[in-house]
Design a protein around this motif. Structure first.
Motif, PDB file in Angstrom:
ATOM      1  N   UNK A  98       0.971  12.769 -13.484  1.00 30.51           N
ATOM      2  CA  UNK A  98       0.563  13.409 -14.732  1.00 30.51           C
ATOM      3  C   UNK A  98       1.781  13.836 -15.540  1.00 30.51           C
ATOM      4  N   UNK A  99       2.765  14.409 -14.864  1.00 33.49           N
ATOM      5  CA  UNK A  99       3.980  14.854 -15.552  1.00 33.49           C
ATOM      6  C   UNK A  99       4.744  13.654 -16.138  1.00 33.49           C
ATOM      7  N   UNK A 135       8.801   1.086 -13.651  1.00 31.69           N
ATOM      8  CA  UNK A 135       7.679   0.416 -13.004  1.00 31.69           C
ATOM      9  C   UNK A 135       7.733   0.600 -11.489  1.00 31.69           C
ATOM     10  N   UNK A 136       8.947   0.596 -10.919  1.00 33.06           N
ATOM     11  CA  UNK A 136       9.079   0.848  -9.481  1.00 33.06           C
ATOM     12  C   UNK A 136       8.624   2.261  -9.139  1.00 33.06           C
ATOM     13  N   UNK A 137       8.969   3.219  -9.999  1.00 32.56           N
ATOM     14  CA  UNK A 137       8.588   4.606  -9.752  1.00 32.56           C
ATOM     15  C   UNK A 137       7.071   4.774  -9.789  1.00 32.56           C
ATOM     16  N   UNK A 138       6.430   4.113 -10.728  1.00 27.95           N
ATOM     17  CA  UNK A 138       4.969   4.179 -10.793  1.00 27.95           C
ATOM     18  C   UNK A 138       4.363   3.593  -9.524  1.00 27.95           C
ATOM     19  N   UNK A 164      -2.333   1.370 -14.673  1.00 28.40           N
ATOM     20  CA  UNK A 164      -1.644   2.468 -15.370  1.00 28.40           C
ATOM     21  C   UNK A 164      -0.771   1.909 -16.488  1.00 28.40           C
ATOM     22  N   UNK A 165      -0.022   0.856 -16.185  1.00 25.38           N
ATOM     23  CA  UNK A 165       0.853   0.248 -17.196  1.00 25.38           C
ATOM     24  C   UNK A 165       0.055  -0.294 -18.371  1.00 25.38           C
ATOM     25  N   UNK A 166      -1.007  -1.025 -18.077  1.00 26.50           N
ATOM     26  CA  UNK A 166      -1.790  -1.645 -19.157  1.00 26.50           C
ATOM     27  C   UNK A 166      -2.550  -0.608 -19.970  1.00 26.50           C
ATOM     28  N   UNK A 167      -3.044   0.422 -19.303  1.00 24.54           N
ATOM     29  CA  UNK A 167      -3.742   1.476 -20.027  1.00 24.54           C
ATOM     30  C   UNK A 167      -2.786   2.240 -20.927  1.00 24.54           C
ATOM     31  N   UNK A 168      -1.554   2.433 -20.446  1.00 27.99           N
ATOM     32  CA  UNK A 168      -0.544   3.111 -21.256  1.00 27.99           C
ATOM     33  C   UNK A 168      -0.273   2.318 -22.530  1.00 27.99           C
ATOM     34  N   UNK A 169      -0.126   1.013 -22.406  1.00 32.12           N
ATOM     35  CA  UNK A 169       0.119   0.183 -23.582  1.00 32.12           C
ATOM     36  C   UNK A 169      -1.048   0.254 -24.555  1.00 32.12           C
ATOM     37  N   UNK A 170      -2.276   0.166 -24.023  1.00 30.35           N
ATOM     38  CA  UNK A 170      -3.457   0.204 -24.891  1.00 30.35           C
ATOM     39  C   UNK A 170      -3.599   1.553 -25.587  1.00 30.35           C
ATOM     40  N   UNK A 171      -3.293   2.626 -24.856  1.00 28.97           N
ATOM     41  CA  UNK A 171      -3.409   3.965 -25.434  1.00 28.97           C
ATOM     42  C   UNK A 171      -2.382   4.178 -26.534  1.00 28.97           C
ATOM     43  N   UNK A 172      -1.161   3.729 -26.304  1.00 23.29           N
ATOM     44  CA  UNK A 172      -0.116   3.865 -27.315  1.00 23.29           C
ATOM     45  C   UNK A 172      -0.468   3.081 -28.572  1.00 23.29           C
ATOM     46  N   UNK A 173      -0.992   1.885 -28.389  1.00 27.56           N
ATOM     47  CA  UNK A 173      -1.339   1.057 -29.546  1.00 27.56           C
ATOM     48  C   UNK A 173      -2.464   1.703 -30.352  1.00 27.56           C
ATOM     49  N   UNK A 189      -4.318   8.907 -17.058  1.00 30.73           N
ATOM     50  CA  UNK A 189      -3.766   8.306 -15.842  1.00 30.73           C
ATOM     51  C   UNK A 189      -4.407   8.884 -14.585  1.00 30.73           C
ATOM     52  N   UNK A 190      -4.765  10.146 -14.627  1.00 30.10           N
ATOM     53  CA  UNK A 190      -5.424  10.734 -13.458  1.00 30.10           C
ATOM     54  C   UNK A 190      -6.809  10.129 -13.240  1.00 30.10           C
TER      55      UNK A 190
END
Length: 212
Positions: A98-99, A135-138, A164-173, A189-190
């Motif tokens: 979350x952070x 991406x490694x950290x995720x 998580x990665x794909x949702x982040x991209x979609x949310x930013x867009x 993400x949670x």
């Protein structure tokens, strides 16, 4: 016995000056590119050169084409994103995820040029390479969270990381990086890793600095 100083080559000082000017111009072009592309990801090289106070010819002396310039802008933004991933070390993978999401969101708002370019399908490969540490950290967090039973187990850690990665991209867009409450980003993400809305609320309430 007298000593004789070695003659200074006349070209040595101008060479240093040229290198200094080149460094300054390179930084000016990158700064201009970040500012211009933050507003218009499709901006031309002419527009970027003008914003830097340089000619198009001068720009080509540093970047042979537009893609080369965009890749460097992406790399600059990626450095900042990867640095965030490096310092997130909460023991609880839920809190860490979350952070991480909130801090990346805020950083994306600060480096909008890199974020805007990264959203472009044409630059996915460059973005993936540049963000390898993040991406490694995720993936580490999804591995840890799944193993500890904190994240859902009906989906593999690898798939969770991809989601998580794909949702982040979609949310930013969708939101264009502005106007969103940080808690929404954390909840997104949670939700992906399996926390219910009540579990999300409890986690954020007990760790308010996540969204402070």
């Amino acid at each position: 016995m007298s000593t004789q100083e070695s003659p200074v080559r006349p070209e040595s000082v101008p060479t240093r000056e040229r290198r200094s000017d080149a460094t300054i111009n390179h930084k000016a072009l990158l700064h201009a590119a970040q500012a211009v592309l933050a507003e218009n990801p499709q901006a031309s090289l002419d527009t970027i050169a003008q914003a830097a106070g340089l000619s198009r010819r001068a720009l080509y002396g540093h970047f042979p084409d537009r893609d080369t310039l965009l890749r460097e802008v992406i790399a600059l933004g990626a450095e900042r994103f990867n640095a965030i991933a490096h310092v997130i070390d909460d023991a609880d993978p839920r809190v860490a995820l979350a952070r991480l999401a909130v801090r990346l969101w805020r950083e994306a708002s600060a480096v909008r040029a890199a974020a805007n370019i990264a959203l472009s399908d044409a630059h996915v490969a460059d973005t993936v390479r540049s963000l390898a540490p993040l991406r490694r950290r995720i993936r580490e967090l999804t591995d840890t969270g799944t193993a500890a039973g904190a994240f859902r187990r009906d989906v593999s850690p690898e798939v969770l990381a991809i989601l998580i990665e794909e949702t982040a991209r979609a949310t930013l867009r969708q939101t264009r990086l502005t106007g969103s409450n940080p808690s929404v980003i954390a909840r997104v993400v949670l939700s992906i890793v399996g926390l219910s809305w009540t579990e999300q609320a409890a986690l954020i309430a007990s760790n308010p600095d996540i969204v402070a």
